[in-house]
Design a protein around this motif. Structure first.
Motif, PDB file in Angstrom:
ATOM      1  N   GLU A 189       0.826  -1.206   0.000  1.00 52.46           N
ATOM      2  CA  GLU A 189       0.000   0.000   0.000  1.00 52.46           C
ATOM      3  C   GLU A 189       0.862   1.259   0.000  1.00 52.46           C
ATOM      4  O   GLU A 189       0.630   2.192  -0.781  1.00 52.46           O
ATOM      5  CB  GLU A 189      -0.927   0.002   1.216  1.00 52.46           C
ATOM      6  CG  GLU A 189      -1.813   1.243   1.288  1.00 52.46           C
ATOM      7  CD  GLU A 189      -2.798   1.200   2.438  1.00 52.46           C
ATOM      8  OE1 GLU A 189      -3.426   2.249   2.695  1.00 52.46           O
ATOM      9  OE2 GLU A 189      -2.953   0.142   3.077  1.00 52.46           O
ATOM     10  N   ALA A 190       1.871   1.280   0.839  1.00 50.41           N
ATOM     11  CA  ALA A 190       2.713   2.473   0.943  1.00 50.41           C
ATOM     12  C   ALA A 190       3.497   2.698  -0.342  1.00 50.41           C
ATOM     13  O   ALA A 190       3.673   3.843  -0.781  1.00 50.41           O
ATOM     14  CB  ALA A 190       3.656   2.338   2.133  1.00 50.41           C
ATOM     15  N   GLY A 191       3.995   1.607  -0.943  1.00 50.04           N
ATOM     16  CA  GLY A 191       4.757   1.748  -2.176  1.00 50.04           C
ATOM     17  C   GLY A 191       3.920   2.315  -3.300  1.00 50.04           C
ATOM     18  O   GLY A 191       4.346   3.229  -4.031  1.00 50.04           O
ATOM     19  N   ALA A 211       6.588  -1.793  -4.224  1.00 48.92           N
ATOM     20  CA  ALA A 211       5.287  -2.425  -3.989  1.00 48.92           C
ATOM     21  C   ALA A 211       5.212  -3.786  -4.673  1.00 48.92           C
ATOM     22  O   ALA A 211       4.727  -4.764  -4.093  1.00 48.92           O
ATOM     23  CB  ALA A 211       4.171  -1.511  -4.485  1.00 48.92           C
ATOM     24  N   ALA A 212       5.682  -3.852  -5.910  1.00 47.76           N
ATOM     25  CA  ALA A 212       5.614  -5.119  -6.655  1.00 47.76           C
ATOM     26  C   ALA A 212       6.496  -6.186  -6.011  1.00 47.76           C
ATOM     27  O   ALA A 212       6.109  -7.360  -5.907  1.00 47.76           O
ATOM     28  CB  ALA A 212       6.015  -4.885  -8.100  1.00 47.76           C
ATOM     29  N   ALA A 213       7.688  -5.801  -5.566  1.00 49.93           N
ATOM     30  CA  ALA A 213       8.585  -6.774  -4.920  1.00 49.93           C
ATOM     31  C   ALA A 213       7.977  -7.281  -3.619  1.00 49.93           C
ATOM     32  O   ALA A 213       8.045  -8.479  -3.308  1.00 49.93           O
ATOM     33  CB  ALA A 213       9.941  -6.131  -4.654  1.00 49.93           C
ATOM     34  N   GLY A 218      -6.609  -7.975  -2.026  1.00 47.11           N
ATOM     35  CA  GLY A 218      -6.724  -6.535  -1.823  1.00 47.11           C
ATOM     36  C   GLY A 218      -5.465  -5.789  -2.219  1.00 47.11           C
ATOM     37  O   GLY A 218      -5.523  -4.704  -2.815  1.00 47.11           O
ATOM     38  N   ARG A 219      -4.290  -6.375  -1.917  1.00 47.21           N
ATOM     39  CA  ARG A 219      -3.045  -5.699  -2.266  1.00 47.21           C
ATOM     40  C   ARG A 219      -2.744  -5.837  -3.759  1.00 47.21           C
ATOM     41  O   ARG A 219      -2.180  -4.925  -4.376  1.00 47.21           O
ATOM     42  CB  ARG A 219      -1.892  -6.254  -1.424  1.00 47.21           C
ATOM     43  CG  ARG A 219      -2.028  -5.988   0.064  1.00 47.21           C
ATOM     44  CD  ARG A 219      -2.434  -4.531   0.363  1.00 47.21           C
ATOM     45  NE  ARG A 219      -2.395  -4.214   1.774  1.00 47.21           N
ATOM     46  CZ  ARG A 219      -3.412  -4.385   2.615  1.00 47.21           C
ATOM     47  NH1 ARG A 219      -4.559  -4.876   2.175  1.00 47.21           N
ATOM     48  NH2 ARG A 219      -3.294  -4.059   3.893  1.00 47.21           N
ATOM     49  N   GLN A 220      -3.132  -6.953  -4.361  1.00 50.82           N
ATOM     50  CA  GLN A 220      -2.952  -7.075  -5.808  1.00 50.82           C
ATOM     51  C   GLN A 220      -3.818  -6.061  -6.545  1.00 50.82           C
ATOM     52  O   GLN A 220      -3.413  -5.526  -7.593  1.00 50.82           O
ATOM     53  CB  GLN A 220      -3.301  -8.498  -6.265  1.00 50.82           C
ATOM     54  CG  GLN A 220      -2.980  -8.754  -7.739  1.00 50.82           C
ATOM     55  CD  GLN A 220      -3.281 -10.173  -8.171  1.00 50.82           C
ATOM     56  OE1 GLN A 220      -3.811 -10.975  -7.388  1.00 50.82           O
ATOM     57  NE2 GLN A 220      -2.972 -10.504  -9.413  1.00 50.82           N
ATOM     58  N   ALA A 221      -4.999  -5.768  -5.979  1.00 53.97           N
ATOM     59  CA  ALA A 221      -5.877  -4.778  -6.596  1.00 53.97           C
ATOM     60  C   ALA A 221      -5.207  -3.412  -6.663  1.00 53.97           C
ATOM     61  O   ALA A 221      -5.407  -2.656  -7.622  1.00 53.97           O
ATOM     62  CB  ALA A 221      -7.185  -4.693  -5.811  1.00 53.97           C
ATOM     63  N   LEU A 222      -4.411  -3.086  -5.655  1.00 55.24           N
ATOM     64  CA  LEU A 222      -3.694  -1.806  -5.664  1.00 55.24           C
ATOM     65  C   LEU A 222      -2.739  -1.711  -6.843  1.00 55.24           C
ATOM     66  O   LEU A 222      -2.448  -0.608  -7.335  1.00 55.24           O
ATOM     67  CB  LEU A 222      -2.906  -1.646  -4.365  1.00 55.24           C
ATOM     68  CG  LEU A 222      -3.671  -1.164  -3.125  1.00 55.24           C
ATOM     69  CD1 LEU A 222      -2.837  -1.401  -1.866  1.00 55.24           C
ATOM     70  CD2 LEU A 222      -4.031   0.310  -3.252  1.00 55.24           C
ATOM     71  N   LEU A 223      -2.245  -2.846  -7.299  1.00 56.74           N
ATOM     72  CA  LEU A 223      -1.287  -2.875  -8.400  1.00 56.74           C
ATOM     73  C   LEU A 223      -1.963  -3.079  -9.748  1.00 56.74           C
ATOM     74  O   LEU A 223      -1.286  -3.168 -10.773  1.00 56.74           O
ATOM     75  CB  LEU A 223      -0.278  -4.012  -8.168  1.00 56.74           C
ATOM     76  CG  LEU A 223       0.641  -3.841  -6.950  1.00 56.74           C
ATOM     77  CD1 LEU A 223       1.288  -5.166  -6.587  1.00 56.74           C
ATOM     78  CD2 LEU A 223       1.702  -2.785  -7.235  1.00 56.74           C
ATOM     79  N   SER A 224      -3.308  -3.194  -9.740  1.00 55.20           N
ATOM     80  CA  SER A 224      -4.046  -3.522 -10.967  1.00 55.20           C
ATOM     81  C   SER A 224      -4.862  -2.323 -11.428  1.00 55.20           C
ATOM     82  O   SER A 224      -4.968  -1.311 -10.742  1.00 55.20           O
ATOM     83  CB  SER A 224      -4.964  -4.730 -10.713  1.00 55.20           C
ATOM     84  OG  SER A 224      -4.211  -5.833 -10.237  1.00 55.20           O
TER      85      SER A 224
END
Length: 918
Positions: A724-726, A735-737, A760-766
């Protein structure tokens, strides 16, 4: 909770009145109150309460000191000396009177009237800048000129923001401060006295002993505290304590000895016999007295002394009078009395008490009594806790002549002392055992115990070396002992985390995998094997093994020694597997076992672990209660340690002014003790706080410091914070790492919590529909778990994304749910994020307190509770000593903070539990 006023058992009405006094001063109305009562009744504790409540005022304190009674104006100098810089503005006669009184200029005694006016003027000048609260303790010990001046001032206190509270002990001297408003402190009610005694005792008390203490103490709080503070449960239950524990003891002892000295010798022996038998059993007293040749005639003089009554039960006038009688006797006299009591005690009905008395009578080795004590220790472990068991075993070892038996009993006593939190005593016992020639089996147990003592005493590096050495040495000679050493070594390595020299957990794991399984492996072996695979082969191979191991600890008996080690490690493992059910059950069982056993060596960590579990479940009120209990236990045991669970709690609440000092203190403490696991917990908490506040750069740095895919617990949760922070700080690579490591661990776990966090965290990257689908999956999975904090945060993330996508109507659904849940929990910063997002969608929503209902001041919470109970403003004002208009003003602030519009809504927005007493 840090920064809250102390809660005084049984003093709610008194605290209400004193809080009203402070509120009046803050509102510009002067107040005076004299607290009266006997020694130990709680006057000083109530003054401390006032000082804590008066956080918005300037507080000045003074106290009468017996050694300064002949020094004129010594007490007044304590109170006013630091304020003299305001004295230059006083009229010259008043300034001169002050300076003369304090020896700043030559001259005779100042005019009493002028000096009184000077003090009045000085207090008024200080209060003009900020409300002033003056607290004066032990006025009866104060020098006469100071006391007279204070009385003059209190009778003429001008209207203004000044409050004066004076505490005076009842004495035989002339009354002090007559005619001033006063509050006489009485003894605590029976229920409150019992609660106070229970809170300070380190184990269970025999109900007969408890009832006798309550009757003799007459509700005097200091008597109850001093009686239990320096004594073990065994000393309380069986008698025989000789230590002087406090000033009240010493005063009473002198008084008692003056009364005992002129009594006939048989009467003195009868009193000593009564003092040595704490149950108050009158029939037992007379049976023992008969063995000592004491006739019934001794009773008359004993009762005439006023020290004791001998009717249905034996009752001393005061519990500390009982101990004074006992301490004043010669050792030979005490031994004779204990022998008579032991021989007069029924061996079938009360074998433990008989054994204890006989042990106090012994002058040398006595195997028969030692064996009785050892049997008593087994019963005491279940009825009185490890402290009582340790006392029996230590005494048994002292009375044992055979060196092998003495060694075994000494080691058993040391193990019990570790469970009781008496690490120094345990270490001394092990040293004493080590000085004797030991059989091989006993030597191995002694070596293992040394390592466990080092671990329990936070000497983690030392413990790790010792435990690994034990495991190597005994791998073939005693595989069971070696496995126990390996499990404790894992605890040490996990505690050290990344601060250990070298990969400590892998070292232990490789050692475990090189050691054969013992015959008949149990649940501890399953946990050990799973952890060894985790730290050598990783999550996919280890997760099924660890999940089975965790399930193994959910049922069956839970001895206190397992609660201290394997269960604690199993609970951390469950948290690392994102297994909320296992984590909740194990922390609950861990805490229940520690409480049931009265194991002070285990209880603080059990409370902390349980508190962290409740934080993640969103039960911040429950977590706060557990943190407060842990602080009470550690302070009572003289342990000054910062609480990483409190750091997590305050981080989720989201008030940086409260959280940051605790985070800094916890981090410094963890680094000083080399506790990498605690460091990760604090840095995870700091990342949560910063993410809640939208300080994403700070959150990324904290999460990077905490995150460790190879660690346990918060070091894994920090990966989610880092994603989330990344993303939010513009560092998608970080964030991806972090997500790659998070996905590997959560995929291996496969729980709804794990997969919900990952989605939920994958959604942040999508982007687009993929992000929406992942958020919905995360909410769906987390809804089926008890981890309500993560669910509410995921709804917040989804709502933020929907609003940015221009889907305001859909966003409001998620944001409203998030805002309501986070506000109800008291997760203030996240709730404020949700509120701001709702405002951005065009929805109107009231601001709530920065940390939910717990942001209310004590005064506001009391008024809110009374209003919720249906009292009118006038009735509330009477209860809390405020005007109706002041109550209305407080209620407006309460409504604004809680985001409610009428009294009917108050009840569901207030935390569970009783209101603050002050």
């Amino acid at each position: 909770m840090s920064g809250t006023a102390p809660r005084l058992v049984g003093r709610r009405a008194e605290c209400e009145r004193l809080s009203g006094l402070v509120a009046a001063a803050e509102a510009g109305r002067s107040q005076v109150l004299v607290l009266r009562g006997e020694a130990g009744i709680g006057r000083t504790a109530l003054l401390a309460f006032v000082a804590e409540r008066a956080g918005g005022c300037r507080v000045r304190r003074a106290a009468g000191v017996e050694s300064e009674r002949e020094l004129a104006f010594a007490g007044l100098h304590q109170l006013c000396g630091p304020l003299l810089d305001r004295g230059d503005a006083l009229p010259p006669p008043q300034r001169e009177a002050l300076h003369t009184a304090f020896g700043l200029r030559p001259g005779g005694a100042p005019d009493r009237f002028v000096l009184g006016l000077a003090v009045l003027s000085l207090l008024a000048a200080v209060a003009a800048e900020r409300p002033l609260v003056c607290l004066v303790d032990d006025v009866q010990e104060m020098d006469r000129p100071s006391a007279r001046t204070l009385e003059f001032v209190c009778r003429r206190l001008p209207t203004g923001p000044v409050a004066v509270v004076l505490a005076v002990r009842d004495t035989d001297e002339e009354p002090r401060l007559t005619g001033l408003p006063s509050l006489r402190l009485r003894g605590l009610a029976d229920g409150d006295a019992a609660a106070l005694l229970h809170s300070t005792a380190t184990g269970r008390l025999d109900p007969r002993v408890r009832d006798r203490i309550l009757v003799e103490s007459r509700g005097n709080p200091l008597a109850l505290l001093e009686l239990s503070r320096g004594l073990s449960p065994t000393e309380l239950a069986f008698g025989g304590a000789t230590a002087v524990t406090g000033p009240l003891d010493r005063r009473l002892e002198g008084e008692v000895l003056r009364q005992v000295a002129p009594l006939p010798e048989p009467t003195r022996r009868l009193l000593l016999t009564a003092a040595a038998e704490p149950t108050g059993d009158l029939a037992l007293l007379w049976r023992a007295a008969g063995r000592l040749g004491i006739g019934p005639g001794a009773a008359g003089a004993a009762e005439a002394s006023g020290l004791v009554t001998l009717h249905h039960r034996v009752r001393f006038r005061h519990p500390l009078a009982r101990s004074a009688v006992y301490r004043s006797a010669a050792p030979a006299q005490r031994r004779a009395v204990h022998r008579a009591l032991g021989e007069a005690t029924d061996p079938e009905a009360d074998p433990d008490r008989r054994a204890w008395h006989l042990s106090r009578a012994a002058t040398g080795p006595d195997e028969d009594v030692a064996a009785q004590l050892e049997r008593s220790a087994g019963r005491a472990l279940t009825s009185g806790g490890p402290a009582a068991a340790a006392a029996f075993l230590e005494k048994a070892a002292q009375l044992t002549a055979d060196p092998v038996r003495r060694t075994r009993r000494g080691l058993q006593a040391a193990r019990a002392k570790v469970a009781a939190g008496a690490f120094d005593d345990a270490a001394a016992l092990v040293v004493g055992v080590g000085e004797q020639p030991l059989p091989e089996a006993e030597r191995g147990r002694a070596e293992l115990l040394r390592g466990r003592i080092s671990l329990a005493a936070d000497r983690t590096d030392e413990a790790l070396s010792q435990l690994l050495a034990v495991a190597r040495r005994w791998a073939t000679l005693d595989p069971r002992l070696a496995r126990d050493a390996h499990l404790d070594a894992f605890r040490a390595a996990v505690s050290r985390g990344r601060t250990a020299a070298g990969p400590a957990t892998r070292r232990v794991a490789e050692a475990v995998r090189g050691t054969p399984l013992p015959a008949g492996p149990g649940r501890e072996d399953a946990l050990l094997e799973g952890l060894a695979v985790l730290f050598t082969d990783g999550d996919p191979a280890a997760a099924p093994l660890l999940q089975r191991a965790v399930r193994g600890f959910l049922t069956g008996e839970l001895p206190v020694d397992e609660a201290a080690g394997p269960v604690r490690l199993a609970a951390v493992t469950a948290a690392s597997l994102w297994d909320p059910t296992g984590w909740d059950a194990l922390t609950r069982r861990h805490l229940a076992a520690a409480r049931e056993a009265g194991a002070l060596g285990v209880l603080p960590s059990a409370l902390e672990a349980r508190a962290l579990a409740r934080v993640c479940a969103g039960d911040l009120a429950g977590a706060a209660s557990l943190v407060a209990e842990a602080r009470s236990v550690t302070e009572g045991a003289g342990i000054a340690r910062a609480s990483s669970a409190e750091a997590g709690l305050l981080a989720v609440r989201g008030d940086p002014d409260q959280a940051e000092p605790v985070l800094r203190s916890c981090l410094a403490d963890a680094l000083a003790h080399g506790e990498g696991h605690a460091v990760s917990t604090v840095q995870w908490a700091r990342a949560v706080l910063a993410n809640g506040l939208g300080r994403y750069g700070d959150a990324r740095r904290a999460a990077e410091a905490a995150a460790d895919p190879g660690g346990l617990g918060p070091s894994r949760w920090a990966l989610a914070e880092l994603v989330e922070a990344g993303v939010r700080s513009g560092d998608p690579r970080a964030a991806a790492a972090a997500f790659e490591s998070l996905a590997a661990a959560t995929r291996a776990s496969g729980t709804e919590w794990a997969l919900g966090v990952a989605a939920g965290r994958q959604a942040l990257l999508s982007r687009g529909e993929d992000a929406d689908a992942l958020y919905r999956e995360a909410v769906d999975r987390l809804t089926r778990t008890p981890v309500q904090l993560e669910l509410a945060r995921t709804r917040l993330l989804h709502g933020e994304w929907l609003r940015r996508e221009g889907r305001r109507v859909d966003a409001r659904v998620q944001l409203r749910a998030a805002h309501e849940a986070l506000s109800a929990m008291g997760a203030g910063a996240f709730a404020e994020r949700a509120r701001q997002e709702l405002l951005a969608t065009g929805e109107s929503v009231r601001a709530r307190s920065a940390t939910g209902p717990w942001r209310l001041t004590g005064q506001e919470e009391r008024i809110a509770r009374l209003a919720a109970a249906g009292l009118t403003n006038r009735e509330i004002g009477t209860a809390v000593h405020l005007s109706r208009r002041t109550v209305e003003w407080h209620l407006r602030k309460v409504f604004e903070k809680l985001g409610v519009t009428d009294r009917r809504q108050l009840r569901r927005h207030l935390p569970e539990g009783p209101p603050p007493p002050g």
